[in-house]
Design a protein around this motif. Structure first.
Motif, mmCIF file in Angstrom:
data_model
loop_
_atom_site.group_PDB
_atom_site.id
_atom_site.type_symbol
_atom_site.label_atom_id
_atom_site.label_comp_id
_atom_site.label_asym_id
_atom_site.label_seq_id
_atom_site.Cartn_x
_atom_site.Cartn_y
_atom_site.Cartn_z
ATOM 1 N N GLN A 76 43.885 41.158 44.094
ATOM 2 C CA GLN A 76 43.872 40.316 46.248
ATOM 3 C C GLN A 76 43.458 41.141 46.129
ATOM 4 N N PRO A 77 42.133 40.145 47.333
ATOM 5 C CA PRO A 77 41.560 41.253 48.782
ATOM 6 C C PRO A 77 42.212 41.305 49.720
ATOM 7 N N ARG A 78 42.405 42.102 49.985
ATOM 8 C CA ARG A 78 43.368 41.860 51.535
ATOM 9 C C ARG A 78 43.279 40.416 52.704
ATOM 10 N N PRO A 79 44.121 39.721 52.732
ATOM 11 C CA PRO A 79 43.981 38.543 53.420
ATOM 12 C C PRO A 79 43.606 39.079 55.332
ATOM 13 N N ARG A 80 43.411 39.901 55.572
ATOM 14 C CA ARG A 80 43.403 40.377 56.847
ATOM 15 C C ARG A 80 42.755 42.103 57.220
ATOM 16 N N PRO A 81 42.231 42.303 58.137
ATOM 17 C CA PRO A 81 41.819 43.587 57.716
ATOM 18 C C PRO A 81 43.131 44.530 58.313
ATOM 19 N N ASN A 82 43.458 45.863 58.241
ATOM 20 C CA ASN A 82 44.220 46.717 58.370
ATOM 21 C C ASN A 82 44.415 46.955 59.671
ATOM 22 N N LYS A 83 45.741 46.652 60.737
ATOM 23 C CA LYS A 83 45.474 46.574 62.833
ATOM 24 C C LYS A 83 46.485 47.144 62.423
ATOM 25 N N ALA A 137 36.614 38.878 35.493
ATOM 26 C CA ALA A 137 37.733 38.379 36.319
ATOM 27 C C ALA A 137 38.289 38.148 35.473
ATOM 28 N N GLY A 138 40.295 38.981 36.391
ATOM 29 C CA GLY A 138 41.284 39.092 35.810
ATOM 30 C C GLY A 138 41.756 37.681 35.697
ATOM 31 N N LYS A 139 42.810 37.444 35.075
ATOM 32 C CA LYS A 139 43.581 36.225 34.911
ATOM 33 C C LYS A 139 44.452 36.468 36.342
ATOM 34 N N ASN A 140 45.309 37.315 35.876
ATOM 35 C CA ASN A 140 46.018 37.510 36.782
ATOM 36 C C ASN A 140 45.713 38.639 37.943
ATOM 37 N N LEU A 141 45.842 38.443 39.213
ATOM 38 C CA LEU A 141 45.409 39.759 40.331
ATOM 39 C C LEU A 141 46.536 40.452 40.573
ATOM 40 N N MET A 142 46.035 41.776 40.155
ATOM 41 C CA MET A 142 47.083 42.682 40.200
ATOM 42 C C MET A 142 46.079 43.755 41.138
ATOM 43 N N THR A 143 46.717 45.103 41.846
ATOM 44 C CA THR A 143 46.391 46.459 42.177
ATOM 45 C C THR A 143 46.287 47.072 41.560
ATOM 46 N N THR A 144 46.009 48.159 41.540
ATOM 47 C CA THR A 144 45.239 49.343 40.641
ATOM 48 C C THR A 144 46.816 49.154 40.090
ATOM 49 N N VAL A 145 47.550 49.672 40.666
ATOM 50 C CA VAL A 145 48.782 50.279 40.241
ATOM 51 C C VAL A 145 49.579 49.639 38.706
ATOM 52 N N GLY A 146 49.077 47.980 39.166
ATOM 53 C CA GLY A 146 49.577 47.011 37.868
ATOM 54 C C GLY A 146 49.036 47.205 37.286
ATOM 55 N N LEU A 147 47.455 46.928 37.499
ATOM 56 C CA LEU A 147 46.143 47.037 36.178
ATOM 57 C C LEU A 147 46.337 47.957 35.400
ATOM 58 N N VAL A 148 46.590 49.407 35.971
ATOM 59 C CA VAL A 148 46.818 50.570 35.123
ATOM 60 C C VAL A 148 47.881 50.674 34.170
ATOM 61 N N ASP A 149 49.022 50.120 34.924
ATOM 62 C CA ASP A 149 50.641 49.736 33.988
ATOM 63 C C ASP A 149 50.368 48.980 32.900
ATOM 64 N N ILE A 153 35.964 50.765 51.021
ATOM 65 C CA ILE A 153 36.280 50.597 49.295
ATOM 66 C C ILE A 153 37.596 51.697 49.402
ATOM 67 N N ASP A 154 38.391 50.834 48.526
ATOM 68 C CA ASP A 154 39.999 50.859 48.550
ATOM 69 C C ASP A 154 40.195 51.050 47.034
ATOM 70 N N TRP A 155 41.390 52.505 46.835
ATOM 71 C CA TRP A 155 41.555 52.303 45.855
ATOM 72 C C TRP A 155 42.416 51.840 45.474
ATOM 73 N N ASN A 156 43.195 50.965 46.082
ATOM 74 C CA ASN A 156 43.832 50.129 45.056
ATOM 75 C C ASN A 156 43.647 48.078 45.246
ATOM 76 N N TYR A 157 42.239 48.482 45.606
ATOM 77 C CA TYR A 157 41.567 47.232 44.904
ATOM 78 C C TYR A 157 40.482 47.436 43.831
ATOM 79 N N VAL A 158 40.525 46.274 43.421
ATOM 80 C CA VAL A 158 39.041 45.927 41.767
ATOM 81 C C VAL A 158 38.905 44.611 41.785
ATOM 82 N N PRO A 159 37.546 44.829 42.520
ATOM 83 C CA PRO A 159 37.048 43.262 42.171
ATOM 84 C C PRO A 159 36.787 43.291 41.300
ATOM 85 N N ASN A 160 37.370 41.754 41.310
ATOM 86 C CA ASN A 160 37.402 40.735 39.957
ATOM 87 C C ASN A 160 38.649 40.648 39.714
ATOM 88 N N CYS A 161 39.441 42.060 40.031
ATOM 89 C CA CYS A 161 40.761 41.824 39.033
ATOM 90 C C CYS A 161 42.103 42.328 39.506
#
Length: 314
Positions: free
Chosen positions: A123-130, A207-219, A113-121
């Motif tokens: 971009q998923p993380r390219p790799r796990p958080n390390k 699915a959105g046309k532009n993949l954004m973070t939660t902040v971007g989608l809200v703004d 679960i990730d606040w900054n990731y909205v499914p279909n809207c």
């Protein structure tokens, strides 16, 4: 396997490239068991802004979107690497390379679960958080998190300093995840007298046309005066709970501000056999079932005592 960073932590310092923040900027509660974690970060100025009479609905949504919460699994390993050093002897021009082998504790977090990731809207993380763990020598109560990646100068992209909230020894540990097949995901973790919980998103998105973070989608939604759409992107609830000696569980930090200062709902337990890990936990009501992934209690009676449960659910 016991993790070096198992515990309840606060973060007094973040340093990344040319930016930094402290505990005066964000309230951070990071509860990590040996398996699951929930990490919550809330701007300190949030409540004052929300109470401002001149703060309209759109501004409130924008302020709430700047919170952050995420949860999932943590895996610890040892990262092996070689250090390449140059040596010059007796002023000779002959250069000698000396290789030394080192090992660093490394943690990898897989987000469920990730606040900054909205499914279909988003971009998923390219790799796990390390990241690497540097524990202060002689103590288990302070450590630094160093980014795995480095910039062009060979410096870690960021560093975070973590300080323990709980006691290192003899602490109760519990990790729950919502029962497989639940419509909404969720994780709840307890270490000592600190509890973090998170409920996943309740909304679905096309699915959105532009993949954004939660902040971007809200703004973007607020720019188009779509306040209800903007609010739908911040429907994750996450909170930190302080467990009092009298058995009261108080929510003292939450992404839903109106829940702060209130008592957390009580747990109930459904016994399935004699093993603790075969039990189901009911919370916040009887329709929400949680599976036990990790528990330091060896008996059901001890688990009931730790959760202040008086009777078993039939």
């Amino acid at each position: 396997k016991k993790l070096d960073v198992c515990g309840a932590w606060t973060r007094p310092l973040f340093l990344g490239e040319w930016e930094h923040s402290t505990g005066d900027d964000e309230r951070v509660f990071n509860v990590q068991t040996n398996t699951l974690f929930v990490d919550i970060r809330v701007p300190v100025h949030r409540d004052a802004c929300l109470k401002d009479p001149e703060c309209d609905e759109a501004t409130k949504v924008r302020i709430l979107s700047r919170q952050h919460a995420f949860a999932g699994f943590t895996v610890q390993s040892q990262y092996q690497y070689k250090s390449n050093k140059k040596e010059h002897r007796n002023g000779d021009d002959v250069e000698k390379r000396k290789f030394q082998c080192f090992s660093r504790t490394c943690c990898t977090r897989h987000h469920c679960i990730d606040w900054n990731y909205v499914p279909n809207c988003s971009q998923p993380r390219p790799r796990p958080n390390k990241w690497f763990v540097e524990m202060r020598k002689g103590t288990h109560d302070v450590w630094k998190e160093w980014a795995f990646g480095k910039n062009g100068h060979g410096q870690h992209y960021y560093m975070e300093r973590w300080e323990r909230l709980d006691s290192y020894e003899n602490k109760f540990i519990l990790a729950l995840r919502k029962k497989r097949g639940s419509l909404i995901d969720g994780i709840l973790v307890i270490v000592g007298d600190h509890c973090n919980y998170i409920h996943g998103r309740t909304n679905t998105y096309e699915a959105g046309k532009n993949l954004m973070t939660t902040v971007g989608l809200v703004d973007m939604s607020l720019e188009n005066r779509q306040i209800s759409t903007a609010r739908s992107y911040i429907d994750i609830e996450a909170g930190h709970v302080s467990i009092m000696p009298n058995g009261k569980w108080y929510i003292d930090c939450c992404t839903v501000p109106e829940k702060e200062g209130k008592l957390m709902e009580e747990f109930r337990i459904v016994q399935k056999g004699e093993s603790v890990k075969n039990c189901l936990i009911l919370w916040p009501d009887s329709t929400c079932e949680w599976e036990i992934l990790e528990c330091s209690s060896e008996s059901i009676d001890d688990l009931k005592a730790k959760l202040f449960i008086e009777t078993l659910q039939a």
